[in-house]
Design a protein around this motif. Structure first.
Motif, PDB file in Angstrom:
ATOM      1  N   PHE A  37      23.422   1.301   8.370  1.00 22.89           N
ATOM      2  CA  PHE A  37      22.079   0.768   8.591  1.00 22.89           C
ATOM      3  C   PHE A  37      21.046   1.887   8.521  1.00 22.89           C
ATOM      4  CE2 PHE A  37      18.464  -0.407  11.177  1.00 22.89           C
ATOM      5  CZ  PHE A  37      18.220  -1.722  10.813  1.00 22.89           C
ATOM      6  N   ILE A  38      21.334   3.001   9.172  1.00 24.67           N
ATOM      7  CA  ILE A  38      20.390   4.122   9.185  1.00 24.67           C
ATOM      8  C   ILE A  38      20.230   4.700   7.782  1.00 24.67           C
ATOM      9  CG2 ILE A  38      20.008   6.446  10.095  1.00 24.67           C
ATOM     10  CD1 ILE A  38      21.440   5.561  12.641  1.00 24.67           C
ATOM     11  N   PHE A  39      21.327   4.770   7.042  1.00 23.81           N
ATOM     12  CA  PHE A  39      21.277   5.294   5.674  1.00 23.81           C
ATOM     13  C   PHE A  39      20.372   4.425   4.800  1.00 23.81           C
ATOM     14  CE2 PHE A  39      22.721   5.602   1.319  1.00 23.81           C
ATOM     15  CZ  PHE A  39      22.936   6.954   1.135  1.00 23.81           C
ATOM     16  N   ILE A  40      20.580   3.112   4.853  1.00 25.35           N
ATOM     17  CA  ILE A  40      19.779   2.198   4.033  1.00 25.35           C
ATOM     18  C   ILE A  40      18.319   2.210   4.480  1.00 25.35           C
ATOM     19  CG2 ILE A  40      19.450  -0.227   3.412  1.00 25.35           C
ATOM     20  CD1 ILE A  40      22.473  -0.573   3.572  1.00 25.35           C
ATOM     21  N   LEU A  41      18.089   2.299   5.774  1.00 28.30           N
ATOM     22  CA  LEU A  41      16.719   2.337   6.287  1.00 28.30           C
ATOM     23  C   LEU A  41      15.985   3.575   5.776  1.00 28.30           C
ATOM     24  CD1 LEU A  41      14.607   1.050   8.167  1.00 28.30           C
ATOM     25  CD2 LEU A  41      15.540   2.448  10.020  1.00 28.30           C
ATOM     26  N   HIS A  42      16.640   4.724   5.821  1.00 25.71           N
ATOM     27  CA  HIS A  42      16.010   5.945   5.320  1.00 25.71           C
ATOM     28  C   HIS A  42      15.791   5.875   3.808  1.00 25.71           C
ATOM     29  CE1 HIS A  42      16.672   7.766   9.242  1.00 25.71           C
ATOM     30  NE2 HIS A  42      16.030   8.842   8.825  1.00 25.71           N
ATOM     31  N   LEU A  43      16.709   5.245   3.101  1.00 27.67           N
ATOM     32  CA  LEU A  43      16.541   5.103   1.653  1.00 27.67           C
ATOM     33  C   LEU A  43      15.341   4.213   1.336  1.00 27.67           C
ATOM     34  CD1 LEU A  43      17.569   5.706  -1.173  1.00 27.67           C
ATOM     35  CD2 LEU A  43      19.140   3.766  -0.963  1.00 27.67           C
ATOM     36  N   MET A  44      15.165   3.155   2.110  1.00 27.18           N
ATOM     37  CA  MET A  44      13.995   2.290   1.921  1.00 27.18           C
ATOM     38  C   MET A  44      12.704   3.064   2.167  1.00 27.18           C
ATOM     39  SD  MET A  44      15.223  -1.267   3.723  1.00 27.18           S
ATOM     40  CE  MET A  44      13.557  -1.914   3.632  1.00 27.18           C
ATOM     41  N   ILE A  45      12.683   3.866   3.225  1.00 27.16           N
ATOM     42  CA  ILE A  45      11.487   4.657   3.524  1.00 27.16           C
ATOM     43  C   ILE A  45      11.199   5.637   2.391  1.00 27.16           C
ATOM     44  CG2 ILE A  45      10.517   6.372   5.097  1.00 27.16           C
ATOM     45  CD1 ILE A  45      12.108   5.046   7.347  1.00 27.16           C
ATOM     46  N   LYS A  46      12.253   6.265   1.876  1.00 29.07           N
ATOM     47  CA  LYS A  46      12.082   7.240   0.796  1.00 29.07           C
ATOM     48  C   LYS A  46      11.551   6.577  -0.472  1.00 29.07           C
ATOM     49  CE  LYS A  46      13.438  10.982   0.792  1.00 29.07           C
ATOM     50  NZ  LYS A  46      12.800  12.301   1.056  1.00 29.07           N
ATOM     51  N   VAL A  47      12.149   5.462  -0.847  1.00 31.96           N
ATOM     52  CA  VAL A  47      11.757   4.786  -2.087  1.00 31.96           C
ATOM     53  C   VAL A  47      10.355   4.186  -1.963  1.00 31.96           C
ATOM     54  CG1 VAL A  47      12.278   2.835  -3.585  1.00 31.96           C
ATOM     55  CG2 VAL A  47      14.115   4.340  -2.826  1.00 31.96           C
ATOM     56  N   LEU A  48      10.086   3.540  -0.837  1.00 31.63           N
ATOM     57  CA  LEU A  48       8.759   2.950  -0.647  1.00 31.63           C
ATOM     58  C   LEU A  48       7.684   4.028  -0.563  1.00 31.63           C
ATOM     59  CD1 LEU A  48       9.535   0.085   1.895  1.00 31.63           C
ATOM     60  CD2 LEU A  48       9.018  -0.126  -0.532  1.00 31.63           C
ATOM     61  N   GLY A  49       8.044   5.182  -0.027  1.00 39.56           N
ATOM     62  CA  GLY A  49       7.087   6.278   0.006  1.00 39.56           C
ATOM     63  C   GLY A  49       6.684   6.741  -1.379  1.00 39.56           C
ATOM     64  N   LEU A  50       7.622   6.651  -2.329  1.00 41.31           N
ATOM     65  CA  LEU A  50       7.325   7.059  -3.702  1.00 41.31           C
ATOM     66  C   LEU A  50       6.572   5.988  -4.482  1.00 41.31           C
ATOM     67  CD1 LEU A  50      10.714   8.757  -4.715  1.00 41.31           C
ATOM     68  CD2 LEU A  50       8.569   9.889  -4.131  1.00 41.31           C
ATOM     69  N   THR A  51       6.850   4.728  -4.192  1.00 42.21           N
ATOM     70  CA  THR A  51       6.318   3.640  -5.027  1.00 42.21           C
ATOM     71  C   THR A  51       5.196   2.844  -4.378  1.00 42.21           C
ATOM     72  OG1 THR A  51       8.020   2.116  -4.182  1.00 42.21           O
ATOM     73  CG2 THR A  51       8.545   3.382  -6.165  1.00 42.21           C
ATOM     74  N   ASN A  52       4.912   3.065  -3.104  1.00 44.86           N
ATOM     75  CA  ASN A  52       3.960   2.205  -2.404  1.00 44.86           C
ATOM     76  C   ASN A  52       2.554   2.292  -2.982  1.00 44.86           C
ATOM     77  OD1 ASN A  52       3.163   0.446  -0.132  1.00 44.86           O
ATOM     78  ND2 ASN A  52       2.019   2.242   0.536  1.00 44.86           N
ATOM     79  N   ASP A  53       2.134   3.490  -3.393  1.00 45.13           N
ATOM     80  CA  ASP A  53       0.772   3.648  -3.909  1.00 45.13           C
ATOM     81  C   ASP A  53       0.588   2.994  -5.272  1.00 45.13           C
ATOM     82  OD1 ASP A  53       0.019   5.051  -1.684  1.00 45.13           O
ATOM     83  OD2 ASP A  53       0.458   7.016  -2.557  1.00 45.13           O
ATOM     84  N   LEU A  54       1.675   2.845  -6.021  1.00 50.93           N
ATOM     85  CA  LEU A  54       1.560   2.335  -7.387  1.00 50.93           C
ATOM     86  C   LEU A  54       0.999   0.916  -7.445  1.00 50.93           C
ATOM     87  CD1 LEU A  54       1.998   2.838 -10.368  1.00 50.93           C
ATOM     88  CD2 LEU A  54       4.377   2.140 -10.102  1.00 50.93           C
TER      89      LEU A  54
END
Length: 320
Positions: A37-54
């Motif tokens: 759960f923690i792994f997937i949560l951190h991956l979501m934060i990482k990916v959304l951090g890169l793509t959220n502004d787009l």
């Protein structure tokens, strides 16, 4: 935030009056305190951090196309860099968080059953394969593929070409060679002779419009088209005006295609999987242009349908 959520779940689990809610809270606590759960949560934060502004940038009405395309390229490159070089740093971040929250971290070299299989089958993979290949790489590849489908090389090239027509900042993005390539993309709309003289026509055009303050102060393509018609520039520079027209109808054409696919998915369901092409086309036209068809008198439709051939049942007479 993490600790606050766990505290709320613990309160529900300990003090809840409904057994079902207490069971759900207990299950959520166990799930949240797992490495996966923690792994997937951190991956979501990482990916959304890169793509959220787009998406936020692309939804801005006055967004500069060139800047938007540059942002898309940057996001793609960052995603690729994360895929190739970001695993070690990312895994260390997850481990540090787990240690801080007293969550056990599995040994990446240990083996576990393949997802969807029991231990009896003997199909085993390492934790490294599970988290690196099946989750980390798979998520990044999925997002990259989706972005490539939406922002393909051809569409990106087309948008960059259209951006050169933008009159903002006194046609600061204007480029003769890029607009010549735009005409080559729409080869059916320009003859061979048009291609030969287009570059020189563009030179004359940009020199002329920059001297006209009413035109050079435009901020977007629609206002530029209006000003060109107002000052009869569409007669003076018909080839350039044709490029502007093609740039203006592109969003309309794209929207029309999207509406057509949406209508097809709504009309051709699994209950109508044998519907013919002609009938489907007629139904899609009625669905897409429903506002126009709503204005047509139903009595006229009934009368027209009745007059096509003799029928066993006569439709009700037209209302006067």
């Amino acid at each position: 935030m993490w600790e606050s959520v766990l505290e709320v779940l613990e309160n529900v689990c300990n003090d809840g009056n409904v057994t079902e809610q207490r069971g759900i809270a207990l299950g959520l606590i166990q799930r949240m305190e797992s490495f996966e759960f923690i792994f997937i949560l951190h991956l979501m934060i990482k990916v959304l951090g890169l793509t959220n502004d787009l998406p936020n940038v692309l939804q801005q009405k006055d967004q500069n196309i060139v800047n938007a395309m540059g942002l898309i390229v940057n996001v793609k490159e960052l995603m690729q860099d994360l895929r190739e070089n970001g695993w070690g740093t990312f895994l260390e971040e997850v481990r540090s968080f787990c240690v801080a929250m007293s969550v056990s971290v599995p040994n990446m070299e240990d083996s576990i059953p393949v997802r969807g299989c029991s231990r009896r089958g003997g199909q085993l993979v390492t934790y490294y394969h599970l988290y690196h290949a099946e989750i980390f790489i798979a998520v990044i590849d999925l997002l990259t593929t989706e972005m490539n489908n939406i922002f393909s090389e051809t569409s990106t090239k087309l948008l960059r070409c259209i951006a050169c027509l933008n009159p903002r900042n006194s046609f600061s993005r204007f480029d003769h060679g890029t607009l010549v390539r735009l005409a080559q993309i729409y080869s059916n709309d320009f003859s061979t002779s048009d291609h030969l003289i287009l570059k020189e026509k563009l030179r004359i055009y940009i020199h002329d419009v920059r001297r006209n303050s009413d035109i050079s102060n435009c901020h977007d393509l629609p206002s530029l088209a209006v000003k060109m018609v107002q000052f009869d520039k569409h007669f003076t520079f018909p080839l350039v005006y044709r490029l502007i027209e093609l740039a203006l109808i592109l969003p309309v054409a794209t929207t029309t295609v999207e509406r057509a696919f949406l209508a097809m998915n709504i009309i051709k369901t699994y209950l109508r999987n044998k519907i013919g092409d002609e009938w489907l086309n007629n139904m899609m036209v009625c669905y897409i242009e429903q506002e126009m068809f709503a204005k047509i008198d139903e009595d006229i439709i009934l009368q027209c349908f009745q007059n096509m051939q003799n029928r066993r049942i006569q439709f009700p007479p037209c209302s006067n």
